[in-house]
Design a protein around this motif. Structure first.
Motif, mmCIF file in Angstrom:
data_model
loop_
_atom_site.group_PDB
_atom_site.id
_atom_site.type_symbol
_atom_site.label_atom_id
_atom_site.label_comp_id
_atom_site.label_asym_id
_atom_site.label_seq_id
_atom_site.Cartn_x
_atom_site.Cartn_y
_atom_site.Cartn_z
ATOM 1 N N HIS A 136 -2.287 -5.491 22.897
ATOM 2 C CA HIS A 136 -1.459 -4.691 23.805
ATOM 3 C C HIS A 136 0.030 -4.778 23.435
ATOM 4 N N SER A 138 2.592 -5.423 25.102
ATOM 5 C CA SER A 138 3.350 -6.561 25.633
ATOM 6 C C SER A 138 3.184 -7.795 24.748
ATOM 7 N N ASP A 211 -5.342 -12.835 26.319
ATOM 8 C CA ASP A 211 -4.830 -11.923 27.352
ATOM 9 C C ASP A 211 -6.039 -11.250 27.987
ATOM 10 N N ALA A 213 -6.205 -9.284 30.658
ATOM 11 C CA ALA A 213 -5.747 -8.293 31.642
ATOM 12 C C ALA A 213 -6.911 -7.476 32.201
ATOM 13 N N HIS A 214 -7.880 -7.142 31.323
ATOM 14 C CA HIS A 214 -8.974 -6.262 31.762
ATOM 15 C C HIS A 214 -10.277 -7.018 31.975
ATOM 16 N N THR A 242 -4.239 -10.594 34.582
ATOM 17 C CA THR A 242 -3.360 -9.754 35.406
ATOM 18 C C THR A 242 -3.978 -9.567 36.790
ATOM 19 N N LYS A 245 -4.760 -5.115 38.223
ATOM 20 C CA LYS A 245 -5.870 -4.292 37.734
ATOM 21 C C LYS A 245 -7.085 -4.577 38.624
ATOM 22 N N GLY A 251 1.014 -8.127 39.636
ATOM 23 C CA GLY A 251 1.383 -9.441 39.113
ATOM 24 C C GLY A 251 0.415 -9.917 38.041
#
Ligand code: PLP
Length: 402
Positions: A136, A138, A211, A213-214, A242, A245, A251
């Motif tokens: 990603h 980021s 990471d 996130a998902h 994250t 999501k 956040g």
């Protein structure tokens, strides 16, 4: 100058447009006073508009007010943040010994904080960062900043073929080696081979940052994410999850063995120099984690998996390239920007909200529809979408050939 640059973007079919939604985030969206069926948010469990969380936010605001007033290290770290961090650390403790968590206002900041902060654990120039090619933005930005600040050596690797990573690690003499990878690739939906990556990290004395996130909220029996799904355990793991999501709010958090987190509190500039998220958000997130871990979370994950299965079986007719993805992210790759935009427009006319994703978010030549499912979609919603895609595929192909 800016106008000229924007015209250039437009000419390449790369100009992006904001669309204003007039309704809460849910599978039915009102956009420009039209009702659309949305298959594009990351609200995988359908919690963003959940009545319990709306109540929790109201209660949080009554209890803590609406702002934190300062950064965490000054006076902005409330009991709500503290309780949330304890809860999040508990979620990952089985996979990260001596785990401690740190809450951030966004995943973008958490990634930049972790990568730049960890890179400062060694002397300048003595750091080597390995980043997966499709990571990603980021992470990419965090790696770029770390490299500018510490002269770290950066190597990109293909996450589906770890051979080049292995060869580079074998020759690496830097005292700090950091491997960074998306757990679930955000534009493809496939999973990183976390177990094999961890084996390499152990063999070559590297840290592994994942990471997720998902993945947090949707992967694993309790929704604790990819570490739970892959059943891995190590104090080398730096985890980022994250909370805007699947958790439905806003956040992110880092979770790692306590000394790493303590170091990031001392040296992570985004953490130190940024106002703490409103405590009411942290309070809401505590309730969201309870939902995720409880029966309702399980039911929602089951529904999501059911929808994914329907998609995988019933989309087999399509000539468009699909990535083998076991998650709620199901890309349909059309190649050119023109084709992706044409498909998104036809879908919009049919009452669907699925934007075209183009470079630099995805590599040139792989523009796509990034279709995402939510537990609030029904099986019928997915079947109707598939029927519409079948019709649209024929139109786009015909126009492409003409
Ligand atoms: C893989 C990945 N990491 C990090 C982020 C950033 O998270 P946030 O949206 O909380 O800033 C995203 C956002 O889409 C993402 O897809």
């Amino acid at each position: 100058m800016a106008e000229h640059q924007i015209e250039n973007l437009d000419a390449q079919l790369l100009k992006r447009k904001l669309r204003v939604t007039e309704s809460p985030c849910d599978v039915t969206a009102y956009v420009g006073q039209r009702e659309l069926k949305a298959f594009c948010s990351n609200d995988y469990l359908g919690l963003a508009n959940h009545p319990d969380l709306i109540n929790a936010l109201t209660e949080g605001a009554m209890r803590y007010g609406v702002g934190s007033g300062a950064s965490h290290l000054i006076s902005g770290h409330s009991i709500a943040h503290e309780l949330l961090e304890k809860k999040l650390a508990e979620c990952e403790r089985k996979h990260i010994p001596n785990a401690r968590a740190l809450f951030f206002s966004t995943g973008y900041l958490a990634n930049v904080n972790a990568i730049t902060g960890l890179a400062r654990l060694a002397e300048s120039s003595d750091v080597s960062i390995y980043s997966a090619k499709l990571n990603h933005a980021s992470i990419i930005d965090g790696v770029r900043l770390a490299s500018a600040q510490t002269k770290a050596t950066v190597t990109l690797f293909d996450h589906q073929n770890l051979h080049s990573l292995l060869e580079s690690l074998k020759q690496d003499t830097h005292s700090l080696k950091l491997i960074v990878v998306d757990g679930v690739f955000s534009m493809d939906g496939d999973l990183a081979p976390v177990k094999q990556l961890l084996e390499l990290a152990e063999q070559y004395d590297a840290l592994l940052m994942v990471d997720d996130a998902h993945g947090f909220g949707v992967l694993g029996e309790q929704g604790h994410g990819i570490l739970e799904k892959c059943d891995v355990h190590s104090e080398r793991i730096i985890y980022m999850g994250t909370l805007g999501k699947a958790a439905g709010v806003s956040g992110a958090f880092l979770c790692a063995s306590t000394p790493f987190i303590e170091w990031l509190i001392q040296k992570g500039r985004p953490y130190i120099y940024s106002t703490a998220t409103p405590p009411a958000i942290a309070h809401t997130l505590l309730h969201s984690i309870e939902l995720i871990e409880g029966d309702e979370g399980k039911r929602r994950r089951q529904q999501l998996n059911q929808l994914i299965q329907i998609w995988q079986t019933e989309m087999s007719f399509s000539k468009w390239l699909k990535v083998e993805s076991p998650t709620a992210i199901q890309p349909v790759i059309l190649g050119s920007n023109a084709n992706a935009l044409a498909a998104a427009k036809l879908l919009d006319e049919a009452g669907y909200w699925i934007p075209a994703i183009r470079p630099p978010t995805v590599p040139v030549g792989s523009s796509r529809l990034r279709i995402t499912f939510s537990a609030n979609h029904s099986e019928n919603d997915v079947r109707e979408l598939i029927k519409t895609l079948k019709r649209i595929e024929q139109t786009v192909e015909r126009e492409h050939q003409a």
